[in-house]
Every structure is written in C-alpha cells, then in structure tokens.
Design a protein around this motif. Structure first.
Motif, short mmCIF file in Angstrom:
data_model
loop_
_atom_site.label_atom_id
_atom_site.label_comp_id
_atom_site.label_asym_id
_atom_site.label_seq_id
_atom_site.Cartn_x
_atom_site.Cartn_y
_atom_site.Cartn_z
N GLU A 91 9.53 1.29 -6.69
CA GLU A 91 8.17 2.31 -6.22
C GLU A 91 7.40 2.52 -7.10
O GLU A 91 7.65 3.32 -8.26
CB GLU A 91 8.91 3.40 -5.44
CG GLU A 91 9.93 3.03 -4.11
CD GLU A 91 9.26 2.47 -2.87
OE1 GLU A 91 8.27 3.04 -2.77
OE2 GLU A 91 9.91 1.59 -2.39
N LEU A 92 6.09 2.67 -6.76
CA LEU A 92 5.04 3.11 -7.40
C LEU A 92 4.58 4.70 -7.03
O LEU A 92 4.55 4.87 -5.52
CB LEU A 92 3.75 2.38 -7.88
CG LEU A 92 4.06 0.96 -8.16
CD1 LEU A 92 2.67 0.03 -8.24
CD2 LEU A 92 4.46 0.98 -9.68
N SER A 93 4.11 5.44 -7.81
CA SER A 93 3.48 6.97 -7.26
C SER A 93 2.21 6.55 -6.48
O SER A 93 1.87 5.49 -6.80
CB SER A 93 3.45 7.69 -8.31
OG SER A 93 2.47 7.29 -9.26
N SER A 94 1.80 7.54 -5.81
CA SER A 94 0.47 7.41 -4.87
C SER A 94 -0.61 7.29 -6.22
O SER A 94 -1.57 6.66 -5.82
CB SER A 94 0.62 8.37 -3.90
OG SER A 94 0.58 9.61 -4.66
N THR A 122 0.84 -1.30 -0.07
CA THR A 122 0.04 -0.18 0.10
C THR A 122 0.85 1.22 -0.04
O THR A 122 0.41 2.27 -0.40
CB THR A 122 -0.76 0.06 1.13
OG1 THR A 122 -0.20 -0.17 2.36
CG2 THR A 122 -2.02 -1.10 1.06
N ASN A 123 1.95 1.16 0.47
CA ASN A 123 2.78 2.59 0.46
C ASN A 123 3.65 2.75 -0.67
O ASN A 123 4.45 3.63 -1.00
CB ASN A 123 4.12 2.20 1.61
CG ASN A 123 4.96 1.14 1.32
OD1 ASN A 123 4.98 0.39 0.25
ND2 ASN A 123 6.17 1.19 2.20
N GLY A 124 3.40 1.68 -1.88
CA GLY A 124 3.80 2.00 -3.23
C GLY A 124 5.12 0.90 -3.56
O GLY A 124 5.53 1.16 -4.60
N ILE A 175 -1.26 -5.78 -14.18
CA ILE A 175 -0.26 -6.30 -13.30
C ILE A 175 1.09 -6.60 -14.18
O ILE A 175 1.91 -6.62 -13.89
CB ILE A 175 -0.86 -7.21 -12.47
CG1 ILE A 175 -1.69 -6.65 -11.42
CG2 ILE A 175 0.56 -8.01 -12.04
CD1 ILE A 175 -2.53 -7.91 -10.78
N GLU A 176 0.71 -7.27 -15.47
CA GLU A 176 1.68 -8.05 -16.36
C GLU A 176 2.41 -6.72 -16.71
O GLU A 176 3.74 -6.75 -17.08
CB GLU A 176 1.24 -8.52 -17.48
CG GLU A 176 0.78 -10.15 -17.02
CD GLU A 176 0.35 -10.92 -17.93
OE1 GLU A 176 0.03 -10.72 -19.16
OE2 GLU A 176 0.00 -12.26 -17.54
N GLN A 177 1.98 -5.68 -17.07
CA GLN A 177 2.76 -4.25 -17.37
C GLN A 177 3.53 -3.86 -16.45
O GLN A 177 4.73 -3.58 -16.82
CB GLN A 177 1.37 -3.22 -17.87
CG GLN A 177 0.77 -3.46 -19.14
CD GLN A 177 -0.34 -2.26 -19.33
OE1 GLN A 177 -0.41 -1.31 -18.47
NE2 GLN A 177 -1.15 -2.42 -20.30
N LEU A 178 3.13 -3.97 -15.24
CA LEU A 178 3.96 -3.52 -14.14
C LEU A 178 5.25 -4.54 -14.16
O LEU A 178 6.34 -4.09 -13.92
CB LEU A 178 3.27 -3.70 -12.79
CG LEU A 178 3.95 -3.31 -11.44
CD1 LEU A 178 4.57 -1.83 -11.62
CD2 LEU A 178 3.04 -3.67 -10.28
N VAL A 179 4.91 -5.90 -14.26
CA VAL A 179 5.84 -6.81 -14.22
C VAL A 179 7.22 -6.44 -15.55
O VAL A 179 8.29 -6.38 -15.16
CB VAL A 179 5.61 -8.29 -14.33
CG1 VAL A 179 6.69 -9.30 -14.67
CG2 VAL A 179 4.79 -8.75 -13.37
N ASN A 180 6.52 -6.00 -16.39
CA ASN A 180 7.46 -5.94 -17.63
C ASN A 180 8.18 -4.68 -17.44
O ASN A 180 9.21 -4.53 -17.70
CB ASN A 180 6.51 -5.66 -18.94
CG ASN A 180 6.11 -7.10 -19.49
OD1 ASN A 180 6.65 -8.11 -19.24
ND2 ASN A 180 4.82 -6.96 -20.32
N ARG A 181 7.62 -3.65 -16.68
CA ARG A 181 8.42 -2.41 -16.25
C ARG A 181 9.44 -2.82 -15.35
O ARG A 181 10.70 -2.19 -15.41
CB ARG A 181 7.37 -1.40 -15.78
CG ARG A 181 7.55 -0.08 -16.09
CD ARG A 181 6.54 0.73 -15.66
NE ARG A 181 6.76 1.40 -14.26
CZ ARG A 181 5.90 2.24 -13.36
NH1 ARG A 181 4.86 2.07 -13.79
NH2 ARG A 181 6.28 2.44 -12.09
#
Length: 144
Positions: A73-76, A52-54, A132-138
């Motif tokens: 880290e992901l942005s808020s 939840t904190n990114g 989620i798969e886009q996030l994994v690729n990133r």
C-alpha cells in the motif's frame, strides 16, 4: 527438428511479461501499468500495477528476487506525488530500432502507452521511470 524449434519458441515466450493479463489500465481504478520485458542476460521481467486507492500489485515473472504476486500500500501522499509527476506531458520516447539485448519497458497511463529503452530516455519520462523503479526496489526489499 520441429520439436527443437517448438521448445525454443516456448522458452522465448515463457519470459515475456503478462502485458495482456486480466488487469489492464482500462480499469478506471488503475493509475498506471509498468512492465519490464526480457533480454538475453539477467534482466528482471515483471509487471506492476498502481491503483488509485494506493494498492500496488507486483507480478515477478523471471530473474527477480520474488516470482509471483506481491502487494503493498502507498500512502495518499505517495499516490498524489506519483499522479502529479505523471500529469506533466510525457514526451513520446524514441526507440532507435530493435536492440537485441536491451529490455523494452512499457508504461501505460491514461490510455497512452509508452514503450522505450531506459537507457535512451530523458526528461520527464526518465524521472517517472526512476520513481517507478524505486517503488519496485522497495517492494522487492520488503517481500522477503
């Protein structure tokens, strides 16, 4: 013969993702857990936690560009968008029996667990899976 069977069992089990690892979605800081299981081909095997904190933790297990742990880290705003996408009612996926060469995908969110084949889903679950798969690729493109 027994040694050959034991070796075969060890090889098969070594490709399993760490579904029962130390981190779990029971942790109140975990937004979601996502896992790709093995197949008979070149399917990537990994676990992913989004907090939840990114913070995002990726653990590459087998047939991935980076084995081991990678964090980012992901942005808020990104966390908010992902949480909003997950808040829609995800339809229960239907698994059409065991398919020998398709990896099982596991998604855990708010105490619910979804196990499915990516090729057999649609609707909101497919949209969540795609995000989620886009996030994994990133993550994998930045882990070099």
């Amino acid at each position: 013969m027994k040694k050959a069977m034991m070796l075969l069992i060890l090889v098969v089990l070594s490709c399993k993702s760490g579904k029962n690892g130390a981190m779990d979605t029971n942790n109140e800081n975990t937004l979601l857990y996502y896992s790709k299981g093995p197949c008979l081909g070149k399917c990537p095997v990994y676990d992913l936690w989004v907090f939840t904190n990114g913070t995002v933790l990726f653990k590459g297990v087998d047939k991935v560009k980076h084995k081991g742990e990678v964090t980012m880290e992901l942005s808020s705003e990104e966390i908010g968008n992902l949480a909003l996408l997950l808040e829609h009612n995800l339809a229960e996926p239907t698994i059409f029996g065991k398919v020998r060469d398709l990896p099982v995908t596991t998604l855990r969110y708010e105490g619910k667990e979804y196990e499915y084949y990516v090729t057999k889903i649609d609707g909101q679950l497919k949209e969540v899976n795609s995000k989620i798969e886009q996030l994994v690729n990133r993550i994998l493109s930045h882990s070099d």
